[in-house]
Design an enzyme around this catalytic site. Structure first.
Site, mmCIF file in Angstrom:
data_model
loop_
_atom_site.group_PDB
_atom_site.id
_atom_site.type_symbol
_atom_site.label_atom_id
_atom_site.label_comp_id
_atom_site.label_asym_id
_atom_site.label_seq_id
_atom_site.Cartn_x
_atom_site.Cartn_y
_atom_site.Cartn_z
ATOM 1 N N ARG A 92 -5.663 7.903 -1.954
ATOM 2 C CA ARG A 92 -5.935 6.882 -2.786
ATOM 3 C C ARG A 92 -5.433 7.209 -4.303
ATOM 4 N NH1 ARG A 92 -8.996 2.796 -0.268
ATOM 5 N NH2 ARG A 92 -10.348 3.351 1.197
ATOM 6 N N ASP A 124 -1.725 -8.148 4.217
ATOM 7 C CA ASP A 124 -1.074 -7.648 5.293
ATOM 8 C C ASP A 124 -1.033 -8.817 6.414
ATOM 9 O OD1 ASP A 124 0.147 -6.003 7.124
ATOM 10 O OD2 ASP A 124 -1.459 -4.742 7.692
ATOM 11 N N GLU A 156 -6.917 -8.129 -4.858
ATOM 12 C CA GLU A 156 -6.678 -7.365 -3.718
ATOM 13 C C GLU A 156 -5.513 -6.465 -4.224
ATOM 14 O OE1 GLU A 156 -7.583 -6.074 -1.208
ATOM 15 O OE2 GLU A 156 -7.568 -7.060 0.470
ATOM 16 N N ASP A 157 -5.673 -5.131 -3.231
ATOM 17 C CA ASP A 157 -4.442 -4.216 -3.117
ATOM 18 C C ASP A 157 -3.450 -4.602 -2.521
ATOM 19 O OD1 ASP A 157 -6.006 -4.024 -0.841
ATOM 20 O OD2 ASP A 157 -5.878 -1.866 -0.849
ATOM 21 N N PHE A 178 3.579 1.461 6.629
ATOM 22 C CA PHE A 178 2.403 1.740 6.007
ATOM 23 C C PHE A 178 2.238 2.466 4.651
ATOM 24 C CE2 PHE A 178 -2.206 3.307 5.931
ATOM 25 C CZ PHE A 178 -2.985 2.322 6.290
HETATM 26 P P1 IMP Z 1 -5.039 -7.572 6.124
HETATM 27 O O1 IMP Z 1 -6.680 -8.079 6.479
HETATM 28 O O2 IMP Z 1 -4.455 -7.173 7.297
HETATM 29 O O3 IMP Z 1 -4.405 -8.221 5.177
HETATM 30 O O4 IMP Z 1 -5.494 -6.148 5.357
HETATM 31 C C1 IMP Z 1 -5.777 -6.009 4.377
HETATM 32 C C2 IMP Z 1 -6.353 -4.716 4.016
HETATM 33 O O5 IMP Z 1 -5.842 -3.970 4.557
HETATM 34 C C3 IMP Z 1 -6.051 -4.362 2.618
HETATM 35 O O6 IMP Z 1 -6.885 -4.714 1.686
HETATM 36 C C4 IMP Z 1 -5.799 -2.869 2.662
HETATM 37 O O7 IMP Z 1 -7.079 -2.332 2.410
HETATM 38 C C5 IMP Z 1 -5.291 -2.571 4.093
HETATM 39 N N1 IMP Z 1 -4.274 -2.399 4.280
HETATM 40 C C6 IMP Z 1 -3.330 -3.174 4.792
HETATM 41 N N2 IMP Z 1 -1.775 -2.752 4.713
HETATM 42 C C7 IMP Z 1 -2.022 -1.377 4.262
HETATM 43 C C8 IMP Z 1 -1.217 -0.233 3.807
HETATM 44 O O8 IMP Z 1 0.030 -0.331 4.136
HETATM 45 N N3 IMP Z 1 -1.849 0.741 3.533
HETATM 46 C C9 IMP Z 1 -2.984 0.939 3.211
HETATM 47 N N4 IMP Z 1 -3.888 0.039 3.413
HETATM 48 C C10 IMP Z 1 -3.255 -1.354 4.172
HETATM 49 MG MG MG Z 2 -8.114 -3.314 0.549
#
Ligand code: IMP
Ligand code: MG
Length: 177
Positions: free
Chosen positions: A165, A103, A99-100, A152
């Site tokens: 990206r 959050d 995963e990148d 962000f």
């Molecule tokens: P989560 O479901 O809230 O954990 O979000 C995960 C996904 O949201 C990640 O795989 C990212 O693609 C996107 N994401 C979360 N935070 C960021 C950020 O700061 N910048 C860009 N994408 C984010």
């Molecule tokens: Mg992602």
């Protein structure tokens, strides 16, 4: 008039590269002699996975899953859907989820639940970045690049409305300029 602009990198390409080398070394230690499937979560992980995969010294198979949760902008909708699932049969296999950034944790958690039903031999999570400030569900991270602040971020695969990206560094998106 307000317009978005990207400000200074908070993680430089050099810092990212050292973290990727370190993570690859951890994986090389743990997966020696195995043949895991590396599943990248699209789209954000594509650059990280490409760099990481080339440093792995054990054989791997690569697949992807596409999840959607974000509408437009910087807030998650909270509803995660699998838009495209892995094609390789995961039953009995060692799976490394790449995963990148984690959050709220909702995306990865949703995918981990899906994986459980496929009855893999093992599942580990490798993420370049962890943003713990906004976590809504707990996620066990096995391989972590960086813990990042509640900002962000864009670059190195991370987007805002599909842009940025391709930036080589990870930057904070400054909306105030
Ligand atoms: P989560 O479901 O809230 O954990 O979000 C995960 C996904 O949201 C990640 O795989 C990212 O693609 C996107 N994401 C979360 N935070 C960021 C950020 O700061 N910048 C860009 N994408 C984010
Ligand atoms: Mg992602």
């Amino acid at each position: 008039m307000k317009s978005k602009s990207v400000c200074i990198a908070i993680l430089t390409r050099e810092q990212i590269s050292s973290a990727v080398v370190r993570l690859a070394a951890e994986l090389n230690r743990d997966y020696k002699g195995k043949l895991p499937i590396v599943v990248g979560i699209l789209k954000g992980s594509f650059i990280f996975l490409a760099d990481l995969a080339r440093l792995l010294e054990f054989p791997i198979e690569i697949d992807f899953v596409r999840l959607s949760s974000y509408g437009q902008g910087t807030e998650t909708s909270g509803k995660v859907k699998i838009v495209s699932s892995p094609r390789i049969d995961l039953k009995g296999r060692d799976v490394i989820v790449v995963e990148d950034i984690i959050d709220t944790g909702l995306s990865v958690k949703h995918f981990l639940k899906y994986l459980e039903k496929k009855r893999p031999a093992s599942v580990k999570v490798c993420t370049l970045a962890d943003k713990p400030a906004r976590r809504r569900v707990s996620v066990n991270i096995d391989y972590l690049g960086f813990t990042v602040p509640d900002k962000f971020l864009v670059g190195y695969g991370l987007d805002c409305d599909e842009k940025y990206r391709n930036l080589p560094d990870i930057c904070v998106l400054d909306e105030g300029l």
